[in-house]
Scaffold this motif. Structure first.
Motif, PDB file in Angstrom:
ATOM      1  N   LEU A  21       0.839  -1.197   0.000  1.00 19.77           N
ATOM      2  CA  LEU A  21       0.000   0.000   0.000  1.00 19.77           C
ATOM      3  C   LEU A  21       0.874   1.247   0.000  1.00 19.77           C
ATOM      4  O   LEU A  21       1.993   1.232   0.528  1.00 19.77           O
ATOM      5  CB  LEU A  21      -0.914   0.006   1.223  1.00 19.77           C
ATOM      6  N   LYS A  23       0.438   3.871   1.731  1.00 23.74           N
ATOM      7  CA  LYS A  23       0.577   4.284   3.129  1.00 23.74           C
ATOM      8  C   LYS A  23      -0.349   3.404   3.965  1.00 23.74           C
ATOM      9  O   LYS A  23      -1.083   2.586   3.409  1.00 23.74           O
ATOM     10  CB  LYS A  23       0.274   5.775   3.317  1.00 23.74           C
ATOM     11  N   THR A  24      -0.323   3.564   5.283  1.00 24.97           N
ATOM     12  CA  THR A  24      -1.136   2.686   6.134  1.00 24.97           C
ATOM     13  C   THR A  24      -2.119   3.441   7.028  1.00 24.97           C
ATOM     14  O   THR A  24      -2.838   2.822   7.800  1.00 24.97           O
ATOM     15  CB  THR A  24      -0.231   1.810   7.025  1.00 24.97           C
ATOM     16  N   THR A  25      -2.158   4.758   6.919  1.00 23.13           N
ATOM     17  CA  THR A  25      -3.065   5.566   7.730  1.00 23.13           C
ATOM     18  C   THR A  25      -3.972   6.362   6.792  1.00 23.13           C
ATOM     19  O   THR A  25      -3.475   7.055   5.896  1.00 23.13           O
ATOM     20  CB  THR A  25      -2.267   6.530   8.633  1.00 23.13           C
ATOM     21  N   ARG A 108      -8.026  -4.482   8.352  1.00 18.33           N
ATOM     22  CA  ARG A 108      -6.957  -5.129   7.588  1.00 18.33           C
ATOM     23  C   ARG A 108      -7.474  -5.553   6.222  1.00 18.33           C
ATOM     24  O   ARG A 108      -8.682  -5.694   6.007  1.00 18.33           O
ATOM     25  CB  ARG A 108      -6.401  -6.321   8.337  1.00 18.33           C
ATOM     26  N   ASP A 125      -2.491  -7.184   5.526  1.00 20.48           N
ATOM     27  CA  ASP A 125      -1.994  -5.814   5.639  1.00 20.48           C
ATOM     28  C   ASP A 125      -2.944  -5.013   6.516  1.00 20.48           C
ATOM     29  O   ASP A 125      -4.122  -4.856   6.185  1.00 20.48           O
ATOM     30  CB  ASP A 125      -1.903  -5.160   4.250  1.00 20.48           C
ATOM     31  N   TYR A 126      -2.408  -4.521   7.629  1.00 21.01           N
ATOM     32  CA  TYR A 126      -3.215  -3.755   8.577  1.00 21.01           C
ATOM     33  C   TYR A 126      -3.141  -2.271   8.242  1.00 21.01           C
ATOM     34  O   TYR A 126      -2.085  -1.765   7.828  1.00 21.01           O
ATOM     35  CB  TYR A 126      -2.722  -3.996  10.009  1.00 21.01           C
ATOM     36  N   ILE A 127      -4.269  -1.581   8.397  1.00 16.80           N
ATOM     37  CA  ILE A 127      -4.307  -0.134   8.202  1.00 16.80           C
ATOM     38  C   ILE A 127      -4.960   0.507   9.404  1.00 16.80           C
ATOM     39  O   ILE A 127      -5.620  -0.174  10.207  1.00 16.80           O
ATOM     40  CB  ILE A 127      -5.061   0.278   6.905  1.00 16.80           C
TER      41      ILE A 127
END
Length: 132
Positions: A21, A23-25, A108, A125-127
């Motif tokens: 991704l 980004k994750t936030t 996720r 993948d955690y967000i």
């Protein structure tokens, strides 16, 4: 060659997928962008489908509850050669109505490479979803 085929059916030397991704936030309503990287295993394999599930995990009364918010189809059936590399763009718009990440609520993506006659490959993948 036969041994490699048999091993790939139980997951050893099988094709692999990884969602990267940008980004994750994220904010509610924001568009997520990324790339799915697929790497062929030790033998040619038929992929039945490739999809990504967006999951909200809630902890309530000591129990984890997974709620599938969306299943995003990415690709239908295709062949992946031994050692072949593929990249597929990924986009998904987060719903406006989701509560932010907090203790007891997390999010996720689960990427699933559905391999014919083999063990499916998964990637997690955690967000984090920020409050407005």
């Amino acid at each position: 060659m036969l041994l490699r085929k048999m091993m790939s059916r139980i997951g050893v030397g099988s094709a692999y997928v990884d969602l990267i991704l940008n980004k994750t936030t994220f904010q509610p309503g924001e568009c997520i962008e990324g790339v799915l990287h697929i790497l062929g295993g030790t033998v040619e394999q038929k992929i039945e489908k490739l999809d990504v599930e967006f999951i909200q995990k809630t902890l309530r009364d000591g129990k984890e509850i997974d709620n599938v918010i969306a299943t995003i189809p990415v690709a239908g059936a295709f062949q992946i050669e031994a050692g072949q590399r593929k990249q597929i763009p990924f986009t998904y718009q987060i719903p406006d109505s989701l509560p932010p990440s907090q203790p007891g609520i997390s999010y996720r993506f689960i990427t699933r490479l559905d391999i014919e006659d083999g063990v499916d490959t998964l990637d997690f993948d955690y967000i984090q979803i920020l409050p407005r």
